[in-house]
Write a protein that holds these residues in place. Structure first.
Motif, PDB file in Angstrom:
ATOM      1  N   ASN A  72       9.298   6.060  12.590  1.00 24.19           N
ATOM      2  CA  ASN A  72       7.950   5.475  12.549  1.00 24.19           C
ATOM      3  C   ASN A  72       7.235   6.084  11.358  1.00 24.19           C
ATOM      4  N   THR A  73       6.837   5.210  10.439  1.00 20.64           N
ATOM      5  CA  THR A  73       6.275   5.707   9.189  1.00 20.64           C
ATOM      6  C   THR A  73       4.787   6.011   9.308  1.00 20.64           C
ATOM      7  N   ALA A  74       4.206   5.732  10.466  1.00 22.85           N
ATOM      8  CA  ALA A  74       2.793   6.034  10.717  1.00 22.85           C
ATOM      9  C   ALA A  74       1.894   5.501   9.609  1.00 22.85           C
ATOM     10  N   GLY A  75       2.041   4.241   9.321  1.00 19.82           N
ATOM     11  CA  GLY A  75       1.145   3.626   8.331  1.00 19.82           C
ATOM     12  C   GLY A  75       1.796   3.344   7.006  1.00 19.82           C
ATOM     13  N   MET A  89       0.831  -1.202   0.000  1.00 18.94           N
ATOM     14  CA  MET A  89       0.000   0.000   0.000  1.00 18.94           C
ATOM     15  C   MET A  89       0.865   1.251   0.000  1.00 18.94           C
ATOM     16  N   HIS A  90       1.635   1.419  -1.063  1.00 22.06           N
ATOM     17  CA  HIS A  90       2.470   2.618  -1.136  1.00 22.06           C
ATOM     18  C   HIS A  90       1.813   3.678  -2.011  1.00 22.06           C
ATOM     19  N   GLU A  91       0.546   3.451  -2.362  1.00 26.14           N
ATOM     20  CA  GLU A  91      -0.135   4.401  -3.245  1.00 26.14           C
ATOM     21  C   GLU A  91      -0.251   5.782  -2.622  1.00 26.14           C
ATOM     22  N   GLY A  92      -0.384   5.851  -1.293  1.00 23.25           N
ATOM     23  CA  GLY A  92      -0.473   7.157  -0.622  1.00 23.25           C
ATOM     24  C   GLY A  92       0.727   8.022  -0.966  1.00 23.25           C
ATOM     25  N   SER A  93       1.937   7.479  -0.789  1.00 22.04           N
ATOM     26  CA  SER A  93       3.157   8.249  -1.090  1.00 22.04           C
ATOM     27  C   SER A  93       3.270   8.541  -2.577  1.00 22.04           C
ATOM     28  N   GLU A 121      16.225   2.385  11.893  1.00 19.40           N
ATOM     29  CA  GLU A 121      15.157   1.388  11.968  1.00 19.40           C
ATOM     30  C   GLU A 121      13.864   1.955  11.420  1.00 19.40           C
ATOM     31  N   GLY A 122      13.277   1.278  10.448  1.00 19.37           N
ATOM     32  CA  GLY A 122      11.989   1.708   9.929  1.00 19.37           C
ATOM     33  C   GLY A 122      10.898   0.758  10.353  1.00 19.37           C
ATOM     34  N   ASP A 123       9.911   1.283  11.037  1.00 22.72           N
ATOM     35  CA  ASP A 123       8.743   0.475  11.402  1.00 22.72           C
ATOM     36  C   ASP A 123       7.520   1.355  11.308  1.00 22.72           C
ATOM     37  N   ILE A 124       6.387   0.725  11.127  1.00 24.79           N
ATOM     38  CA  ILE A 124       5.143   1.504  11.065  1.00 24.79           C
ATOM     39  C   ILE A 124       4.894   2.158  12.422  1.00 24.79           C
ATOM     40  N   ALA A 125       5.157   1.412  13.494  1.00 29.93           N
ATOM     41  CA  ALA A 125       5.010   1.963  14.844  1.00 29.93           C
ATOM     42  C   ALA A 125       5.987   1.232  15.770  1.00 29.93           C
ATOM     43  N   SER A 126       6.182   1.748  16.961  1.00 30.01           N
ATOM     44  CA  SER A 126       6.997   1.164  18.042  1.00 30.01           C
ATOM     45  C   SER A 126       8.484   1.464  17.913  1.00 30.01           C
TER      46      SER A 126
END
Lengths: 113, 224
Positions: free
Chosen positions: B89-92, A1-5, B66-71
């Motif tokens: 944190n990429t927030a989604g 789901m990288h469509e947002g970016s 470190e890349g994570d959506i959260a934490s």
């Protein structure tokens, strides 16, 4: 789901080009997407709907042109469209292939007012 | 008003690619080797990075992004080894982009580093699309994921410089065919180096360490 970016970048690029041409509104964005780019059109439209609000691209249509994947055999140079999970050359059975087309992800043109 | 057509013909991710080039220039200026580690969630990226830190930390100045959506779980693990870690944190968002990496690099003392390892968000699709400026792309595929993944995620395998096949310690319980996997990967990407490893037991890791050591050496040489 990288469509947002991807939509964020698409929008910035479209608005930048339209403003440079002193357009007041973007009517249509013509986008070219390769089959291997991993982009879902419905998801692009979903993000575009709210990310474009308040910009000159608000309400613009996204028109997609799909480019099918094409692979070239490293042994016999045959160019072919791969079957879904089989990337081998249908002519000689070789597993060594390179991607010739299908990675595209660009704005071809804008229709503006 | 009349509708005009403007020809654009520009890559949508062009701005990211440009930013990635500036990231590369920045690390080159500091003679740092920047590597981007990518895999599915749970393939063993953090374990691999921790093994790598333990092997090199006495001789090499390392930092981890470190890349994570959260934490901050992964950054905390790395910090415990006494290594600077930046958690993004990429927030989604399912991937890191060049801009996030730039911010992370700016927060590190670059003149005191030799190696920066990026642990990307666990994902085999989106991460392959976004250039970060890394010198090398390292991909990890674990045995339980199956040997058919190159056919399902061709882009990722086309992009990788190294493909590590992790969790060889559990191979007896799975039907992973290494020969078939190797054939599929080299088919797409003849230059990819494929190394079976176990980040848990350490089996096969020497090959990975030698590769990394050679890359660091080459990078330092290139810098002179």
């Amino acid at each position: 789901m990288h469509e947002g970016s991807i939509v964020e970048s698409l929008l910035a690029l479209a608005v930048e080009n339209a403003e440079r041409a002193q357009a007041s509104r973007i009517v249509t964005i013509n986008v070219v997407i390769g089959e291997l780019a991993g982009v879902v059109e419905e998801a692009m439209e979903f993000y575009f709907g709210f990310l474009s609000k308040g910009t000159i691209a608000a309400g613009a249509g996204l028109s997609f042109k799909r480019v099918p994947a094409q692979l070239r055999c490293r042994r016999c140079s045959n160019v072919f469209a791969p079957a879904s999970a089989d990337l081998r050359c249908p002519a000689c059975g070789e597993a060594g292939v390179e991607i010739v087309a299908g990675r595209e992800l660009y704005i071809d043109s804008l229709e503006v007012e | 008003m009349t509708v005009k057509i403007l020809t654009v013909k520009e890559d949508i991710l062009g701005a990211n690619d440009e930013k990635a080039r500036t990231n590369r220039a920045l690390v080159d200026q500091h003679h740092i080797l920047l590597i981007n580690v990518m895999s599915s969630p749970g393939a063993g990226k953090t374990s691999l990075i921790m093994q790598t830190i333990n092997r090199f930390k006495s001789t090499t100045r390392i930092a981890v992004i470190e890349g994570d959506i959260a934490s901050t779980i992964d950054a905390d693990k790395v910090s415990q080894l006494g290594i600077p870690a930046v958690q993004i944190n990429t927030a989604g968002a399912c991937h890191l982009d060049a801009n996030m990496i730039r911010k992370a690099l700016d927060s590190l003392a670059l003149d005191q580093l030799d190696l920066v390892v990026i642990e990307n968000v666990g994902n085999l699709i989106c991460t392959a699309e976004f250039a970060l400026g890394a010198h090398k792309k390292v991909m990890l595929l674990s045995v339980p994921e199956g040997d058919d993944k190159p056919y399902k995620y061709p882009l990722m395998f086309t992009e990788a410089d190294v493909v590590l096949v992790n969790k060889t310690d559990v191979a007896p319980y799975f039907d992973f065919n290494l020969a078939a996997f190797t054939k599929a990967v080299t088919g797409l990407n003849p230059k990819a180096k494929i190394m079976p490893i176990s980040a848990k037991t350490g089996e096969g890791l020497e090959a990975w360490f030698s590769w990394l050591e050679a890359e660091m050496k080459a990078n330092r040489k290139g810098a002179k």
